[in-house]
Design an enzyme around this catalytic site. Structure first.
Site, mmCIF file in Angstrom:
data_model
loop_
_atom_site.group_PDB
_atom_site.id
_atom_site.type_symbol
_atom_site.label_atom_id
_atom_site.label_comp_id
_atom_site.label_asym_id
_atom_site.label_seq_id
_atom_site.Cartn_x
_atom_site.Cartn_y
_atom_site.Cartn_z
ATOM 1 N N LEU A 154 -30.231 47.643 3.563
ATOM 2 C CA LEU A 154 -30.258 46.259 4.060
ATOM 3 C C LEU A 154 -31.427 46.108 5.020
ATOM 4 O O LEU A 154 -32.089 45.071 5.065
ATOM 5 C CB LEU A 154 -28.954 45.924 4.790
ATOM 6 C CG LEU A 154 -27.674 45.997 3.966
ATOM 7 C CD1 LEU A 154 -26.457 45.878 4.867
ATOM 8 C CD2 LEU A 154 -27.675 44.895 2.911
ATOM 9 N N GLU A 212 -30.362 46.315 13.564
ATOM 10 C CA GLU A 212 -31.666 46.986 13.549
ATOM 11 C C GLU A 212 -32.383 46.835 14.893
ATOM 12 O O GLU A 212 -33.071 47.756 15.344
ATOM 13 C CB GLU A 212 -32.548 46.456 12.411
ATOM 14 C CG GLU A 212 -31.980 46.654 11.000
ATOM 15 C CD GLU A 212 -31.618 48.085 10.634
ATOM 16 O OE1 GLU A 212 -32.185 49.011 11.242
ATOM 17 O OE2 GLU A 212 -30.753 48.278 9.756
ATOM 18 N N TRP A 223 -20.904 56.158 15.763
ATOM 19 C CA TRP A 223 -20.249 57.449 15.483
ATOM 20 C C TRP A 223 -21.210 58.622 15.709
ATOM 21 O O TRP A 223 -20.867 59.779 15.473
ATOM 22 C CB TRP A 223 -19.675 57.477 14.065
ATOM 23 C CG TRP A 223 -20.708 57.500 12.976
ATOM 24 C CD1 TRP A 223 -21.151 58.607 12.304
ATOM 25 C CD2 TRP A 223 -21.435 56.387 12.442
ATOM 26 N NE1 TRP A 223 -22.112 58.247 11.390
ATOM 27 C CE2 TRP A 223 -22.311 56.886 11.451
ATOM 28 C CE3 TRP A 223 -21.444 55.002 12.694
ATOM 29 C CZ2 TRP A 223 -23.186 56.064 10.722
ATOM 30 C CZ3 TRP A 223 -22.311 54.192 11.981
ATOM 31 C CH2 TRP A 223 -23.166 54.716 11.013
ATOM 32 N N VAL A 235 -23.597 56.897 24.764
ATOM 33 C CA VAL A 235 -23.165 55.683 25.471
ATOM 34 C C VAL A 235 -21.696 55.893 25.828
ATOM 35 O O VAL A 235 -20.860 56.092 24.950
ATOM 36 C CB VAL A 235 -23.319 54.435 24.566
ATOM 37 C CG1 VAL A 235 -22.684 53.219 25.220
ATOM 38 C CG2 VAL A 235 -24.792 54.169 24.259
ATOM 39 N N ASP A 272 -20.690 41.917 8.121
ATOM 40 C CA ASP A 272 -21.116 41.028 9.212
ATOM 41 C C ASP A 272 -19.942 40.322 9.895
ATOM 42 O O ASP A 272 -19.949 40.123 11.113
ATOM 43 C CB ASP A 272 -22.087 39.962 8.676
ATOM 44 C CG ASP A 272 -23.491 40.522 8.469
ATOM 45 O OD1 ASP A 272 -23.669 41.765 8.513
ATOM 46 O OD2 ASP A 272 -24.416 39.709 8.250
HETATM 47 N N1 ARG Z 1 -29.413 50.095 8.063
HETATM 48 C C1 ARG Z 1 -28.117 49.638 7.670
HETATM 49 C C2 ARG Z 1 -28.041 49.637 6.143
HETATM 50 O O1 ARG Z 1 -29.043 49.372 5.502
HETATM 51 C C3 ARG Z 1 -27.840 48.251 8.195
HETATM 52 C C4 ARG Z 1 -26.403 47.918 8.283
HETATM 53 C C5 ARG Z 1 -26.187 46.479 8.709
HETATM 54 N N2 ARG Z 1 -24.800 46.079 8.632
HETATM 55 C C6 ARG Z 1 -24.416 44.815 8.509
HETATM 56 N N3 ARG Z 1 -23.136 44.525 8.506
HETATM 57 N N4 ARG Z 1 -25.263 43.847 8.415
HETATM 58 O O2 ARG Z 1 -26.994 49.879 5.572
HETATM 59 ZN ZN ZN Z 2 -28.394 51.735 11.561
HETATM 60 CA CA CA Z 3 -19.831 56.702 22.907
#
Ligand code: ARG
Ligand code: ZN
Ligand code: CA
Length: 315
Positions: A154, A212, A223, A235, A272
């Site tokens: 994504l 991002e 995690w 954190v 999301d």
């Molecule tokens: N780098 C992650 C991927 O490509 C982004 C995840 C974003 N998650 C979301 N719910 N928009 O999977």
């Molecule tokens: Zn990520």
């Molecule tokens: Ca933590």
């Protein structure tokens, strides 16, 4: 997790000192809080489609994304109300505003949205350098966001180039020419309200860029990128969890690593619709990076933030 507790303690003390310093400074300046402005340029890499279609997404889609980003970071997102009560104490907001660049590197007016025909239909993260070479503004002064038909993710991000004691940023790419974020055009922007952009249904609220940008400011997945509670996001107020959370069932409580999982965090992998929170200490970490990392702190004084000088109109 392979660093000693002593390092950890020293890093935390350093962080607390930094934060106290900054608080004292902003008191001197009689400011209520620190307000950061970040100049953004969106590079829309399309394949020759007419403006507003396919990968050549409309300006309105970009603007809807900017609204989400600004709301999420300030915790002005409407679904902040969905944050579980047990996490309200640690819900953080960052006084940051992402603004479209006002002048380009030559001092000329810009909309902050650049369109380039990249001459191909599909992009992969392995095309990183080729993609970014098509359109790039100096990363010292502009936060580059590339939007294209990205197939294998994504979105993905280059972590900050940072040499202080915050842990978890060991594998750094120092290449200025590739610094920034890439997001696929079908996960960029939001279909909230009456919007009807071409977006993947599960990723149609603009949270990919929120996630991002968390990485862009040095956040690690909640995690800690290692399963079975062995990972660490460095954190303290995000409960550790045993793995990434996927999917869109946000009403069920999940537990692991001896606690309730905060899968509503932007740095998890849920859909999301489930995401609604950064924590206070995630915000602190992002502020430290923003004030200290190379090509992050310089953004705060970028000429891109101010209107270009008027030019003579000699005909
Ligand atoms: N780098 C992650 C991927 O490509 C982004 C995840 C974003 N998650 C979301 N719910 N928009 O999977
Ligand atoms: Zn990520
Ligand atoms: Ca933590």
């Amino acid at each position: 997790h392979n660093q000693s507790n002593i390092d950890r303690k020293a890093a935390e003390q350093w962080l607390r000192d930094k934060i106290n310093q900054r608080k004292a400074q902003s008191k001197n300046l009689r400011r209520q809080s620190t307000s950061y402005k970040i100049p953004v340029v969106f590079h829309i890499i399309h394949n020759g489609e007419p403006l507003g279609t396919g990968a050549n997404i409309p300006d309105a889609q970009v603007l809807s994304q900017l609204d989400v980003l600004n709301a999420d970071f300030k915790r002005l997102n409407a679904d902040a109300a969905n944050t579980p009560v047990e996490f309200l104490d640690v819900a953080g907001s960052m006084d940051v505003e992402f603004v479209l660049a006002k002048q380009d590197e030559a001092g000329l007016p810009t909309t902050g949205i650049v369109r380039v025909d990249g001459g191909r239909q599909e992009w992969f993260s392995s095309d990183n350098e080729t993609l970014k070479a098509l359109s790039y503004w100096p990363a010292e002064n502009y936060f580059n966001i590339w939007v294209c038909n990205l197939i294998d993710y994504l979105g993905y991000t280059q972590f900050p180039f940072y040499t202080g004691p915050l842990q978890g940023l060991n594998e750094q790419n120092t290449n200025r020419q590739t610094d920034g974020v890439v997001v696929t055009h079908t996960a960029l922007g939001s279909n909230d309200g009456d919007n009807n952009f071409v977006l993947k249904p599960r990723f149609s609220k603009g949270r990919t860029l929120t996630h991002e940008v968390g990485h862009f400011f040095g956040l690690i997945h909640i995690w800690g990128d290692e399963d079975e509670c062995l990972g660490n996001d460095f954190v303290d107020d995000t409960p550790n969890q045993d793995k990434a959370t996927a999917g869109g069932n946000c009403s069920q409580v999940r537990t692991s690593c001896g606690g309730i999982n905060m899968f509503q965090n932007y740095m998890d992998y849920t859909d999301d619709v489930c995401m609604n929170i950064f924590t206070v200490k995630q915000v602190e970490r992002m502020e430290i990076i923003l004030e200290n990392a190379i090509r992050r702190v310089s953004l705060l004084n970028s000429p891109g933030l101010i209107d270009p000088a008027p030019v003579d109109n000699d005909l």
